[in-house]
Design an enzyme around this catalytic site. Structure first.
Site, short mmCIF file in Angstrom:
data_model
loop_
_atom_site.label_atom_id
_atom_site.label_comp_id
_atom_site.label_asym_id
_atom_site.label_seq_id
_atom_site.Cartn_x
_atom_site.Cartn_y
_atom_site.Cartn_z
N HIS A 179 0.83 -1.21 0.00
CA HIS A 179 0.00 0.00 0.00
C HIS A 179 0.86 1.27 0.00
O HIS A 179 0.46 2.31 0.52
CB HIS A 179 -0.94 0.02 1.20
CG HIS A 179 -1.82 -1.18 1.32
ND1 HIS A 179 -2.98 -1.34 0.59
CD2 HIS A 179 -1.67 -2.30 2.06
CE1 HIS A 179 -3.53 -2.52 0.90
NE2 HIS A 179 -2.75 -3.12 1.78
N SER A 300 16.03 20.05 -17.02
CA SER A 300 14.95 21.03 -17.20
C SER A 300 15.46 22.21 -18.00
O SER A 300 16.60 22.65 -17.83
CB SER A 300 14.44 21.50 -15.83
OG SER A 300 13.67 22.68 -15.96
N GLU A 313 9.84 7.35 -17.23
CA GLU A 313 8.53 7.96 -17.45
C GLU A 313 8.01 7.67 -18.86
O GLU A 313 6.81 7.41 -19.05
CB GLU A 313 8.61 9.47 -17.22
CG GLU A 313 8.81 9.82 -15.75
CD GLU A 313 9.02 11.30 -15.51
OE1 GLU A 313 8.93 11.73 -14.36
OE2 GLU A 313 9.29 12.04 -16.48
#
Length: 498
Positions: A179, A300, A313
């Protein structure tokens, strides 16, 4: 394409058909008017099914030999046909750009037109007794069988990367989670091997897809079978199939093998996505479990400090495409009548794209796993939190004869008392815990260790070091066996994209 010479003076390459044709379509004789141009472009498939050209050529070679056995083609005609097919294959291998200017309707039309260009009317004889319905089913099955072998090779490389990390980091503990909450200490190697088990199941699913595809439809005709007593078993053997399809009507409309392959691809992509999710989380500052490799990260455009896990990703994101391909084919097949329908032209683009995506995802994942460094100190610190030893504490009471449910309840009260005092439960006093149960003794509060907590999980499949060491050896053996099986097979053509 250069013209082929022939040594047979009785079969010149310039022979013309006895019936004049308005064009070289495979189906135009019954029509008076040309197709609408927009529709003609809409129904063509050569832009994507040309990828099956190597397999189409294989099928054509086997079919030429089969036609010779029943007297449709002479020995010389077969020789010249095989030479022409070889020429097409050589041209393909030398320069695939020659396909781009073709006006062929599909891969079958392309090859027949090329044969007619080289052989004259002889080029039309090869299509005797066969249909594009069985041809495309056969080509597609060959592609899937080949694609399976290609991806199994990549999966083996990926499993090797996981194995090497498990060996390199053997003994490093981490906080196992359920969890998304810290639960019990485990070994990092155990965590990595959990992913290896999932990908090992993918190897099995791929093999099932290959077995599903491993039946030759040739001889099925358009739906009813072949009228020329073709030796279907011989054709199947020539093409590397282990068996023939059992029912001609089913054979031309069956795409279960494509579904099986797409399901296997979806499983691989899903497991890659889950691994990606773990690594994205572990790379966050809140966890700090992994150090992202520069080679598989980006920055970035605004924030100079950023190092982003873009490789993971993107793998996670591309999984949707693969799942979509499976759902797309399922939806296409859902309402089709028995037999071949032109809807089945839609089976290939999604599968080709899914195959390419998974191949690319595996390549990147293999590199990223290999280059990733684990922060052993951070992992050990998280695994050493005493709250992770709560289940061990309950087991302490079980060993004293208390039913587990009561032990669970008492340890909950110990933890609640520790929270009230704002300290780890191992720093409570003996008096504190004695108030909860007289079964507690001083040894209960002796600082438990990660090593002891992990070591006691010594059942097969557990996280104890000896069990993890055995699991590493078993994975190593599995990889060796898989490599040996793959090395006995020819190199797949599925990676070729004409």
């Amino acid at each position: 394409m250069p013209a082929l010479a022939t040594n047979d003076p009785n079969m010149p390459m310039t022979d013309q058909p006895t019936t004049e044709r308005k064009d070289d379509r495979l189906w135009g004789g019954r029509f008076e008017r040309e197709p609408d141009k927009a529709f003609d472009a809409f129904q063509r498939s050569f832009s994507f099914d040309r990828r099956l050209l190597p397999y189409e050529l294989e099928v054509d070679r086997a079919w030429a030999k089969a036609l010779q056995k029943i007297g449709i083609l002479s020995e010389v005609e077969v020789r010249d046909t095989l030479a022409a097919l070889q020429l097409i294959g050589d041209e393909l291998n030398a320069d695939q750009t020659f396909l781009q200017g073709s006006t062929a309707e599909d891969v079958h039309h392309f090859v027949e037109s090329a044969l007619v260009h080289e052989l004259g009317a002889l080029g039309w004889k090869l299509h005797t007794g066969r249909s594009r319905n069985e041809l495309i089913a056969t080509d597609f099955r060959l592609f899937v069988m080949d694609a399976v072998a290609s991806l199994q090779r990549q999966l083996t490389e990926f499993l090797t990367a996981i194995l090497e990390q498990a060996k390199t980091n053997f003994g490093v503990p981490m906080a196992g989670m359920t969890h998304m909450q810290h639960a019990q200490p485990i070994l990092l190697s155990h965590f990595l091997l959990a992913h290896a088990e999932a990908f090992s199941r993918d190897v099995t699913r791929l093999q099932h897809a290959a077995e599903s595809a491993d039946a030759c439809p040739m001889g099925s005709g358009a739906l009813a079978g072949n009228s020329f007593s073709i030796d279907r078993d011989a054709v199947a053997r020539d093409l590397g199939f282990s068996r023939i399809t059992a029912n001609s009507l089913d054979a031309v409309g069956d795409r279960d093998f494509a579904l099986a392959y797409l399901f296997a691809l979806t499983g691989i992509a899903t497991h890659l996505s889950r691994l990606a999710e773990d690594f994205v989380i572990f790379a966050s500052q809140e966890f700090g479990y992994v150090i992202l490799p520069d080679e598989y990260s980006t920055g970035s455009s605004l924030m100079p400090q950023k190092k982003n896990p873009d490789a993971w990703e993107l793998i996670r994101g591309k999984t949707g495409r693969v799942t979509g391909a499976l759902l797309g084919l399922l939806t296409t097949l859902k309402g089709l009548p028995t037999g071949y329908q032109r809807d089945l032209q839609e089976d290939k683009e999604g599968l080709f794209a899914a195959h390419d995506q998974v191949a690319a995802m595996l390549a990147i994942a293999t590199g990223a796993v290999t280059a990733t460094k684990f922060n052993a100190d951070r992992l050990r610190a998280a695994a050493s939190n005493p709250i992770l030893f709560a289940t061990d504490a309950a087991d302490y009471l079980v060993h004293k004869g208390l039913p587990f449910r009561q032990a669970h309840d008492l340890i909950g009260k110990v933890l609640r008392e520790a929270e009230r005092q704002s300290k780890p439960w191992t720093q409570l006093s003996l008096e504190d815990v004695k108030k909860i149960s007289p079964l507690f003794e001083q040894d209960f509060l002796a600082a438990p260790s990660v090593e002891s907590s992990v070591a006691i999980k010594s059942v097969p499949g557990g996280t104890a070091p000896e069990q993890v060491r055995s699991a590493i050896a078993e994975l190593q053996k599995r990889i060796v066996t898989l490599n040996a099986a793959l090395n006995s097979k020819p190199n797949p053509k599925s990676g070729e994209k004409p």
